[in-house]
Scaffold this active site. Structure first.
Site, PDB file in Angstrom:
ATOM      1  CB  CYS A 153      44.810  11.038  13.546  1.00 34.85           C
ATOM      2  SG  CYS A 153      43.515   9.820  13.103  1.00 34.85           S
ATOM      3  CG  HIS A 210      42.834  14.180  15.780  1.00 33.58           C
ATOM      4  ND1 HIS A 210      42.287  14.427  14.405  1.00 33.58           N
ATOM      5  CD2 HIS A 210      42.425  12.724  15.798  1.00 33.58           C
ATOM      6  CE1 HIS A 210      42.010  13.385  14.097  1.00 33.58           C
ATOM      7  NE2 HIS A 210      42.139  12.505  14.849  1.00 33.58           N
ATOM      8  CG  ASN A 257      39.260  10.998  13.320  1.00 34.46           C
ATOM      9  OD1 ASN A 257      40.108  11.677  12.447  1.00 34.46           O
ATOM     10  ND2 ASN A 257      39.327  10.237  14.179  1.00 34.46           N
TER      11      ASN A 257
END
Ligand code: COA
Length: 338
Positions: free
Chosen positions: A121, A260, A290
């Protein structure tokens, strides 16, 4: 590593942004019919209401392309001018050749070096730092950084602890010299001791794919949610605070926080502990879940489209992900190309 780059000669920034998300929307209500969960639980524990799912024949490069084309157009850059194409992804079309080579070829970026970057990520933030380094040193003039993920292809759709979290999509930016604003600093790090907390255990050279690894579902995402949650809440704060200090900036200097989008509770915790008020936080996790390396570039493109990110605004981005890896970028949004 941590660096304040505001005093470096060349101003380097983001000259254009682009986004693409697949059409198919998967709602919490649909997930209720797939696993033992509820819209209420998912909303309370994560802030996610729906996510996008790539079509059966849609791979990372297919999502990266439209996002890249939009970023090039908004920067006024031709693909043939690109020196480098970086695709940050944990879901490449295949292990090799790199997805970036597929994207570069389809864009017509025939002068560009092209490679994939795997930092889970945090991949897009790592990619920005590499693009900055390459442009500021004079090795490159124009770099395309893309985050593209087809996580739905590696999610275990029977595991309620993970399948509710992830979604697909792509975001892209063009990094080049700018005449105002630009990158002010970077903070990146890794802690491999937490590698087993979020991983795909098989399919690499440690555990090559066999019938047994597939039967054991080791080709799919495995996660120890509470461990990842604890690490993420801590590092989202320490990385951002460390970077602001390095840059001699106060939290009040930040105009927009683009974290994020992993879990709204992680974002809220970070914002609260950093002292960032809700109106400065950019959130789209309720719509996309996500999307790993695609999450921050998608958010940047949407923030620009909504008018939340305009020239002169100071932006703070932080990501954390598998590895563990993390990274923060602090920058002033640019007015235009140099
Ligand atoms: N629906 C309903 N219940 C669920 C569930 C779901 N989708 N997923 C887990 N549960 C249950 C668990 O089985 C457990 O039940 P039990 O108490 O009967 O054993 C209970 O909820 C609590 O589980 P736990 O895993 O401790 O929940 P949590 O509060 O930590 O929330 C996550 C789970 C995954 C939402 C949270 O850990 C998280 O967000 N972690 C970070 C994940 C992440 O961001 N990963 C990517 C990093 S980039």
């Amino acid at each position: 590593m941590k660096a304040n780059v505001s005093g470096n000669g060349t101003r380097v920034g983001i000259a254009g942004v682009g986004v693409y998300v697949p059409e198919r929307v998967l709602t919490n209500a649909e997930l209720e019919r797939m696993v033992d969960t509820s819209d209420e639980w998912i909303t309370d524990r994560t802030g996610i209401k729906e996510r996008r799912i790539a079509a059966e024949d849609e791979a990372a490069s297919d999502m990266a392309l439209p996002a890249a084309r939009q970023a090039l157009e908004s920067a006024g850059v031709d693909a043939g001018e690109l020196d480098m194409v970086i695709v940050a992804t944990s879901t490449p079309d295949m292990l090799f050749p790199a997805t970036a080579t597929v994207v570069a070829e389809q864009l017509g970026a025939n002068r560009a070096a092209a490679y994939d970057l795997l930092a889970a990520c945090s991949g897009f933030i790592y990619g920005l730092s590499q693009a900055y380094g390459s442009v500021s040193s004079g090795v490159s003039r124009k770099v395309l950084v893309i985050g593209s993920e087809a996580l739905s292809k590696i999610v275990n759709w029977e595991d309620r602890g993970t399948c509710i979290l992830f979604g697909d999509g792509a975001g892209a930016v063009v990094v080049e010299a700018v005449d105002g604003g630009g990158f002010l600093g970077f903070e990146l790090g890794a802690d491999g001791s937490g590698g087993g907390d979020l991983c795909i255990a098989a399919g690499g050279s440690r555990n090559p794919t066999t019938e047994q690894t597939v039967a054991d579902e080791l080709h799919l995402i495995q996660m120890r949610g509470p461990e990842v949650f604890r690490f993420a809440t801590r590092v989202m704060v320490s990385s951002a605070a460390g970077l602001l200090e390095e840059c001699g900036a106060a939290v009040d200097d930040v105009d927009l926080y683009v974290p994020h989008q992993a879990n709204k509770r992680i974002i809220d915790h970070a914002a609260r502990n950093l002292g960032l008020p809700p109106e400065k936080i950019f959130l789209n996790i309720h719509r996309y879940g996500n999307t790993s390396a695609a999450s921050i570039p998608i958010a940047l493109a949407e923030a620009v489209a909504e008018g939340a990110l305009t020239a002169g605004k100071r932006v703070l981005m932080t990501a954390v992900g598998g590895g563990f890896t993390w990274g923060s970028v602090y920058m002033t949004w640019s007015e235009g190309r140099a």
